[in-house]
Design an enzyme around this catalytic site. Structure first.
Site, PDB file in Angstrom:
ATOM      1  N   ASP A 126       0.782  -1.153   0.017  1.00  0.00           N
ATOM      2  CA  ASP A 126       0.087  -0.088   0.078  1.00  0.00           C
ATOM      3  C   ASP A 126       0.888   1.201   0.057  1.00  0.00           C
ATOM      4  O   ASP A 126       1.906   1.188   0.378  1.00  0.00           O
ATOM      5  CB  ASP A 126      -0.776  -0.068   1.350  1.00  0.00           C
ATOM      6  CG  ASP A 126      -1.945  -0.996   1.334  1.00  0.00           C
ATOM      7  OD1 ASP A 126      -1.983  -2.008   0.342  1.00  0.00           O
ATOM      8  OD2 ASP A 126      -2.887  -0.909   2.174  1.00  0.00           O
ATOM      9  N   HIS A 271       3.942  -2.290   3.208  1.00  0.00           N
ATOM     10  CA  HIS A 271       3.727  -0.979   2.313  1.00  0.00           C
ATOM     11  C   HIS A 271       4.968  -0.849   1.626  1.00  0.00           C
ATOM     12  O   HIS A 271       6.133  -1.123   2.075  1.00  0.00           O
ATOM     13  CB  HIS A 271       3.683   0.223   3.381  1.00  0.00           C
ATOM     14  CG  HIS A 271       2.345   0.056   4.267  1.00  0.00           C
ATOM     15  ND1 HIS A 271       2.052  -0.768   5.236  1.00  0.00           N
ATOM     16  CD2 HIS A 271       1.560   0.975   4.048  1.00  0.00           C
ATOM     17  CE1 HIS A 271       0.908  -0.564   5.846  1.00  0.00           C
ATOM     18  NE2 HIS A 271       0.255   0.560   5.079  1.00  0.00           N
TER      19      HIS A 271
END
Ligand SMILES: [Zn+2]
Length: 305
Positions: A126, A271
């Protein structure tokens, strides 16, 4: 904790203006009413995007207080021009003549696991694309021949469009992670439409097809945002394994969280953007081959199959 994203601060006025323009462009994706996806009305309770969120914790900035206010979007900026681009390269069957993805059913919450019974795991990344960490993640994935899913932030995708194209060219899935990474359940319906719709339009322009998956920042779905997600033809995706790599607990900790949380159908949250993700990359170098040794097939996110 500073939340760097993709140089948000210095570009805030410009990008804010661009987001403002998205509201006026709303007809792109919402020409078909939500009744198109009315099967299974969303419940009134707050639908959450991930396993850890359902236990009351929000991942990322919401938990640490790093979440800034959403950027002001009243200032003037460049309008989007791609609304009038020709519609080419759009897969049949999922995208309407307007270029918008056809509506899906409104879900009561995000998919937290993959469908099916086999020993599959999805790795998701992400908050990118990020000019340093996204290429590093792509390099590790490429070396192991593994395909993953990247939920990109629209304003970062606009800043680094070549990285979005690179992600897709490498065979990975690109999903929608909003335009400016706000907590969607705190926004008006119009702002959620701008956040999700604007990012879908940008990805459509960059990749030739709008995204089929969305992940709300912090997993903070609510009924309105789930309805908009469906209207845009996207499935909401959460996670079952939260590495909490955003807090930089050390690569060894990130690695152990993935290995200990791995099971058939797991969706792993990590991430590649939003700050320094060198620990996340370092951890990936270790847990990815270990997952393969454990017999897992690593796949892009597919739900409902
Ligand atoms: Zn995020």
């Amino acid at each position: 904790m500073q939340y760097d994203k993709c140089g948000l601060t210095r570009r805030r006025a410009l990008l804010g203006g661009a987001v403002a323009c998205l509201g006026a462009a709303g007809g792109w994706a919402w020409t078909q009413d939500s009744t198109g996806g009315a099967s299974g009305a969303a419940s009134s309770h707050r639908a959450l995007g991930g396993a850890s969120s359902s236990s009351g914790r929000l991942h990322g900035a919401a938990a640490s207080g790093r979440l800034g206010r959403r950027p002001a979007h009243a200032s003037a900026g460049r309008p989007y021009s791609y609304r009038t681009r020709p519609y080419t390269g759009v897969p049949r069957g999922t995208v309407g003549r307007s270029g918008a993805r056809l509506p899906t059913s409104v879900r009561q919450g995000a998919h937290l696991r993959l469908g099916g019974e086999d020993k599959r795991i999805a790795l998701t990344f992400d908050d990118g694309p990020h000019p340093v960490h996204t290429p590093a993640v792509l390099d590790v994935l490429r070396r192991h021949g593994v395909k993953a899913t990247f939920f990109v932030v629209g304003q970062c995708a606009q800043e680094y469009p070549h990285l979005v194209k690179k992600i897709a060219a490498d065979g990975h899935l690109v999903g929608n992670h909003s335009w400016s990474h706000p907590q969607l359940d705190k926004l008006s319906v119009q702002r959620v439409e701008e956040e999700l719709g604007g990012t879908s339009r940008l990805l459509y322009r960059l990749l030739g097809a709008p995204p089929s998956l969305a992940r709300a920042p912090y997993g903070a779905w609510d009924r309105a945002s789930l309805r908009i997600c469906a209207r845009l033809g996207m499935e909401p995706v959460g996670w079952s394994v939260d590495t909490t790599d955003w807090s930089r607990p050390g690569a060894a900790t990130i690695r152990s969280r993935v290995i200990s949380g791995a099971d058939a159908g797991a969706i792993v949250l990590s991430h590649d953007g939003g700050g320094n993700r060198s620990q996340s990359v370092q951890a990936l170098e270790h847990y990815l081959p270990r997952l393969l040794e454990m017999g897992y097939v690593i796949t892009p996110v597919r739900v409902g199959d």
